[in-house]
Design a protein around this motif. Structure first.
Motif, PDB file in Angstrom:
ATOM      1  N   GLY A 155      -5.296   3.310   4.487  1.00 48.51           N
ATOM      2  CA  GLY A 155      -4.444   2.818   3.500  1.00 48.51           C
ATOM      3  C   GLY A 155      -4.133   3.869   2.507  1.00 48.51           C
ATOM      4  O   GLY A 155      -3.012   4.196   2.202  1.00 48.51           O
ATOM      5  N   GLN A 158      -1.373   6.306   4.038  1.00 50.49           N
ATOM      6  CA  GLN A 158      -0.080   5.585   3.987  1.00 50.49           C
ATOM      7  C   GLN A 158       0.079   5.927   2.437  1.00 50.49           C
ATOM      8  O   GLN A 158       1.586   6.172   2.088  1.00 50.49           O
ATOM      9  CB  GLN A 158      -0.222   4.160   4.166  1.00 50.49           C
ATOM     10  N   THR A 159      -0.544   5.699   1.385  1.00 54.94           N
ATOM     11  CA  THR A 159      -0.275   6.010  -0.068  1.00 54.94           C
ATOM     12  C   THR A 159       0.223   7.307  -0.291  1.00 54.94           C
ATOM     13  O   THR A 159       1.137   7.570  -0.902  1.00 54.94           O
ATOM     14  CB  THR A 159      -1.312   5.510  -0.836  1.00 54.94           C
ATOM     15  N   THR A 179       1.832  -1.164   7.585  1.00 52.87           N
ATOM     16  CA  THR A 179       0.194  -1.890   7.443  1.00 52.87           C
ATOM     17  C   THR A 179      -0.336  -1.871   8.742  1.00 52.87           C
ATOM     18  O   THR A 179      -1.289  -2.606   9.067  1.00 52.87           O
ATOM     19  CB  THR A 179       0.532  -3.373   6.948  1.00 52.87           C
ATOM     20  N   LEU A 182      -4.055  -1.230   9.833  1.00 55.15           N
ATOM     21  CA  LEU A 182      -4.892  -1.289   8.659  1.00 55.15           C
ATOM     22  C   LEU A 182      -5.697  -2.583   8.535  1.00 55.15           C
ATOM     23  O   LEU A 182      -5.117  -3.585   9.174  1.00 55.15           O
ATOM     24  CB  LEU A 182      -4.121  -1.189   7.576  1.00 55.15           C
ATOM     25  N   GLN A 186      -7.131  -2.630   3.078  1.00 51.52           N
ATOM     26  CA  GLN A 186      -6.270  -1.570   2.819  1.00 51.52           C
ATOM     27  C   GLN A 186      -4.670  -2.070   3.132  1.00 51.52           C
ATOM     28  O   GLN A 186      -3.849  -1.593   2.578  1.00 51.52           O
ATOM     29  CB  GLN A 186      -6.493  -0.636   4.047  1.00 51.52           C
ATOM     30  N   THR A 187      -4.742  -3.141   4.073  1.00 48.93           N
ATOM     31  CA  THR A 187      -3.139  -3.680   3.910  1.00 48.93           C
ATOM     32  C   THR A 187      -2.671  -4.450   2.526  1.00 48.93           C
ATOM     33  O   THR A 187      -1.784  -4.021   2.024  1.00 48.93           O
ATOM     34  CB  THR A 187      -3.102  -5.152   4.776  1.00 48.93           C
ATOM     35  N   GLU A 189      -3.857  -3.253  -0.307  1.00 49.88           N
ATOM     36  CA  GLU A 189      -3.654  -2.025  -1.136  1.00 49.88           C
ATOM     37  C   GLU A 189      -1.992  -1.657  -1.172  1.00 49.88           C
ATOM     38  O   GLU A 189      -1.475  -1.184  -1.967  1.00 49.88           O
ATOM     39  CB  GLU A 189      -4.610  -0.914  -0.813  1.00 49.88           C
ATOM     40  N   VAL A 190      -2.000  -1.397   0.348  1.00 46.18           N
ATOM     41  CA  VAL A 190      -0.373  -0.827   0.523  1.00 46.18           C
ATOM     42  C   VAL A 190       0.632  -1.927   0.433  1.00 46.18           C
ATOM     43  O   VAL A 190       1.686  -1.403  -0.157  1.00 46.18           O
ATOM     44  CB  VAL A 190      -0.380  -0.567   2.032  1.00 46.18           C
TER      45      VAL A 190
END
Ligand SMILES: Nc1ncnc2c1ncn2[C@@H]1O[C@H](COP(=O)(O)OP(=O)(O)O)[C@@H](O)[C@H]1O
Ligand SMILES: [Mg+2]
Length: 273
Positions: A155, A158-159, A179, A182, A186-187, A189-190
């Motif tokens: 995550g 990806q950020t 996503t 993830l 974490q999903t 979060e994204v």
């Protein structure tokens, strides 16, 4: 009293507008007659089965593929995207599935990997402040910008990839399966991050296979099937409706008929062609 004041404000024109986009690879028709609008401050989810043409469409918008026919307008002006740097310069940023981060470099270095395109050259300290500020604005949970990317979670990577793509202040950002792979936390979060990107006023196009993620964050859901528009839905569409459009199980039903018309005007009843 004039009734003009009571009329809804005219919808702004889309930041990105595709009309009649087709793409052939030899005998293979990857895309046929695709229409797509992306407005500032909205998330458009692009869904469809494997081979539906999602990645091909994103690659055309990223300047990585040339369409065989059709037109692309950006901020009302017809454009060509001969290569990825042309798309970037115009204001279309892409985060491909392979995030292309450098494992051994820290977050700051990764965010500034594309800085040769930036008009302003920054020193190390300024870059660190800029990276930190950007991540902070996005409420990103990255403990230290001097952490090597190798030590970050999926995550967080990806950020960092999304933050990097925002550095050139694009108007549109394309996310290919942000996503995928993830976990739940974490999903979330994204998806949160995607909402913040939208709140900055960007048009977001997100490819996803996960209907839950799509419904959580998308303002509109565009279904591709066998390279064609096969329906546009609001996030309150049922799983069954979406799956039918994706698989073609209800090709004689509403989703089919809604498809091509709504690709042009359906989601924007105030707009006049
Ligand atoms: N570079 C390529 N050469 C030939 N065929 C391709 C190429 N890229 C994609 N295709 C074909 O185009 C169709 C759409 O593929 P793609 O855009 O990758 O679909 P999706 O991302 O929705 O899974 C598929 O039939 C695929 O095999
Ligand atoms: Mg794909």
């Amino acid at each position: 009293m004039s009734d003009i004041a009571d009329e809804p404000a005219p919808m702004r024109e889309p930041v990105l507008s595709l009309r009649g986009i087709s793409k052939h690879f030899g005998a293979v028709s990857a895309l046929t007659d695709i229409d797509l609008d992306v407005h500032a401050g909205e998330v458009v989810a692009l869904v469809g089965d494997n081979g539906a043409g999602k990645s091909t469409l994103v690659k055309i918008l990223a300047g990585a593929h040339q369409p065989s026919s059709g037109t692309i307008a950006f901020q009302g002006r017809q454009v060509t995207l001969p290569d990825p740097s042309a798309a970037l310069r115009l204001g279309i940023a892409t985060v491909f599935q392979d995030l292309a981060l450098c494992e051994n470099l820290d977050v700051v270095a990764n965010i500034f990997l594309g800085r040769e395109l930036s008009p302003v050259r920054l020193d190390e300290v300024s870059m660190e402040i800029r990276a930190w500020t950007l991540l902070n604005e996005l409420s990103a949970r990255i403990p230290s910008v001097r952490e090597p990317v190798a030590s970050l979670s999926g995550g967080q990577r990806q950020t960092v990839a999304i933050a990097r793509s925002l550095l050139l202040e694009p108007q549109v950002i394309l996310l290919d399966e942000p996503t995928a792979a993830l976990g739940v936390a974490q999903t979330a979060e994204v998806l949160n991050l995607i909402e913040r990107v939208r709140d900055r006023g960007l048009g977001v196009v997100m490819i996803s296979h996960n209907m839950e993620d799509v419904r959580a964050v998308a303002d509109r859901i565009v279904v591709l099937r066998l390279g064609r528009n096969n329906g546009i839905f609001t996030p309150d569409a049922s799983n069954q409706e979406l799956v039918s459009a994706i698989t073609g199980a209800s090709d004689n039903s509403v989703s089919r008929r809604a498809g091509r018309r709504s690709a042009v005007a359906g989601r924007n009843p105030e707009a006049h062609p």
